[in-house]
Design a protein around this motif. Structure first.
Motif, PDB file in Angstrom:
ATOM      1  N   LEU A  28       0.831  -1.211   0.000  1.00 36.43           N
ATOM      2  CA  LEU A  28       0.000   0.000   0.000  1.00 36.43           C
ATOM      3  C   LEU A  28       0.865   1.260   0.000  1.00 36.43           C
ATOM      4  O   LEU A  28       0.572   2.217  -0.706  1.00 36.43           O
ATOM      5  N   LYS A  29       1.955   1.242   0.783  1.00 33.45           N
ATOM      6  CA  LYS A  29       2.845   2.406   0.860  1.00 33.45           C
ATOM      7  C   LYS A  29       3.452   2.682  -0.518  1.00 33.45           C
ATOM      8  O   LYS A  29       3.498   3.823  -0.977  1.00 33.45           O
ATOM      9  N   LYS A  30       3.890   1.630  -1.185  1.00 33.11           N
ATOM     10  CA  LYS A  30       4.506   1.796  -2.504  1.00 33.11           C
ATOM     11  C   LYS A  30       3.506   2.399  -3.491  1.00 33.11           C
ATOM     12  O   LYS A  30       3.831   3.328  -4.226  1.00 33.11           O
ATOM     13  N   GLY A  31       2.274   1.884  -3.507  1.00 31.82           N
ATOM     14  CA  GLY A  31       1.246   2.412  -4.402  1.00 31.82           C
ATOM     15  C   GLY A  31       0.868   3.849  -4.074  1.00 31.82           C
ATOM     16  O   GLY A  31       0.748   4.692  -4.967  1.00 31.82           O
ATOM     17  N   CYS A  32       0.696   4.129  -2.786  1.00 32.79           N
ATOM     18  CA  CYS A  32       0.322   5.493  -2.366  1.00 32.79           C
ATOM     19  C   CYS A  32       1.451   6.483  -2.645  1.00 32.79           C
ATOM     20  O   CYS A  32       1.191   7.616  -3.070  1.00 32.79           O
ATOM     21  N   ASP A  33       2.711   6.066  -2.423  1.00 36.17           N
ATOM     22  CA  ASP A  33       3.852   6.940  -2.715  1.00 36.17           C
ATOM     23  C   ASP A  33       3.918   7.291  -4.196  1.00 36.17           C
ATOM     24  O   ASP A  33       4.216   8.418  -4.573  1.00 36.17           O
ATOM     25  N   GLU A  47      -1.991   7.028   5.006  1.00 42.87           N
ATOM     26  CA  GLU A  47      -2.517   6.825   6.365  1.00 42.87           C
ATOM     27  C   GLU A  47      -4.025   6.619   6.331  1.00 42.87           C
ATOM     28  O   GLU A  47      -4.571   5.792   7.057  1.00 42.87           O
ATOM     29  N   ASP A  48      -4.690   7.347   5.439  1.00 34.74           N
ATOM     30  CA  ASP A  48      -6.140   7.217   5.310  1.00 34.74           C
ATOM     31  C   ASP A  48      -6.522   5.833   4.769  1.00 34.74           C
ATOM     32  O   ASP A  48      -7.477   5.224   5.240  1.00 34.74           O
ATOM     33  N   VAL A  49      -5.770   5.348   3.784  1.00 32.62           N
ATOM     34  CA  VAL A  49      -6.022   4.013   3.227  1.00 32.62           C
ATOM     35  C   VAL A  49      -5.865   2.967   4.339  1.00 32.62           C
ATOM     36  O   VAL A  49      -6.711   2.082   4.487  1.00 32.62           O
ATOM     37  N   VAL A  80      -4.009   2.345  -9.205  1.00 35.69           N
ATOM     38  CA  VAL A  80      -2.712   1.673  -9.247  1.00 35.69           C
ATOM     39  C   VAL A  80      -3.000   0.172  -9.181  1.00 35.69           C
ATOM     40  O   VAL A  80      -3.752  -0.281  -8.328  1.00 35.69           O
ATOM     41  N   ILE A  81      -2.412  -0.582 -10.110  1.00 40.30           N
ATOM     42  CA  ILE A  81      -2.592  -2.034 -10.120  1.00 40.30           C
ATOM     43  C   ILE A  81      -1.285  -2.667  -9.673  1.00 40.30           C
ATOM     44  O   ILE A  81      -0.228  -2.359 -10.232  1.00 40.30           O
ATOM     45  N   MET A  82      -1.383  -3.511  -8.650  1.00 43.58           N
ATOM     46  CA  MET A  82      -0.187  -4.194  -8.164  1.00 43.58           C
ATOM     47  C   MET A  82      -0.387  -5.697  -8.260  1.00 43.58           C
ATOM     48  O   MET A  82      -1.362  -6.221  -7.732  1.00 43.58           O
ATOM     49  N   PHE A  98      -5.949  -3.434  -6.549  1.00 44.01           N
ATOM     50  CA  PHE A  98      -6.346  -2.259  -7.324  1.00 44.01           C
ATOM     51  C   PHE A  98      -6.495  -1.146  -6.300  1.00 44.01           C
ATOM     52  O   PHE A  98      -7.484  -1.083  -5.579  1.00 44.01           O
ATOM     53  N   LEU A  99      -5.470  -0.302  -6.179  1.00 42.14           N
ATOM     54  CA  LEU A  99      -5.492   0.813  -5.229  1.00 42.14           C
ATOM     55  C   LEU A  99      -6.236   1.965  -5.885  1.00 42.14           C
ATOM     56  O   LEU A  99      -5.793   2.499  -6.906  1.00 42.14           O
ATOM     57  N   LEU A 100      -7.379   2.328  -5.314  1.00 38.78           N
ATOM     58  CA  LEU A 100      -8.239   3.331  -5.931  1.00 38.78           C
ATOM     59  C   LEU A 100      -8.030   4.706  -5.311  1.00 38.78           C
ATOM     60  O   LEU A 100      -8.134   4.871  -4.097  1.00 38.78           O
TER      61      LEU A 100
END
Length: 152
Positions: A28-33, A47-49, A80-82, A98-100
């Motif tokens: 999640l950190k990698k996708g959010c970054d 942090e919200d995710v 973001v698709i991981m 799928f990070l939305l």
């Protein structure tokens, strides 16, 4: 008022094929970054995710998760698709994320997006093909091909 489709929200640079095993938080950190660095989300999105995941894990089933953060932290919508190296310790074990980052203003766009999204992800073949894919390009092709079938 823009209509969002999955194909309009997915960019090749937001597809990650992970070779090393990471925890749910590291994924999640990698996708959010990535979203933050490209100015798609504001500070605090990660942090919200995580907070939303604590309340209720975003697992669809079949190894697929749809984590997301609050709309007010999204500058421009994106997905973001991981593809994880192996199933991570999400509640059923997740290997496709799928990070939305969505900031849909209206309920119609949101419903339209999720309806086509569920159709695509729950179509077993799509997730099977994503798992088989070895590169970002292959995953992009899988998504675009499945979107063409969904939109016909």
């Amino acid at each position: 008022n823009q209509e969002y489709t999955i194909s309009s929200l997915i960019k090749k640079e937001f597809i990650l094929v992970e070779k090393e095993v990471m925890s749910k938080e590291e994924n999640l950190k990698k996708g959010c970054d990535l979203l933050y660095k490209n100015e798609y989300v504001k500070q605090g999105f990660y942090e919200d995710v995580l907070k939303r995941e604590e309340i209720s894990a975003s697992v669809l089933g079949g190894g697929v998760a749809l984590p997301h953060g609050m709309a007010n932290l999204v500058i421009k919508p994106a997905v973001v698709i991981m593809k994880c190296a192996q199933r991570t310790e999400w509640q059923d074990g997740v290997d496709i994320v799928f990070l939305l980052a969505l900031n849909f203003e209206d309920i119609q766009s949101t419903r339209a997006f999720f309806s086509s999204f569920y159709e695509m992800t729950m179509e077993k073949n799509t997730t099977f093909l994503i798992r088989k894919a070895e590169t970002e390009e292959e995953i992009m092709d899988v998504i675009m091909n499945s979107m063409n079938e969904t939109e016909e």
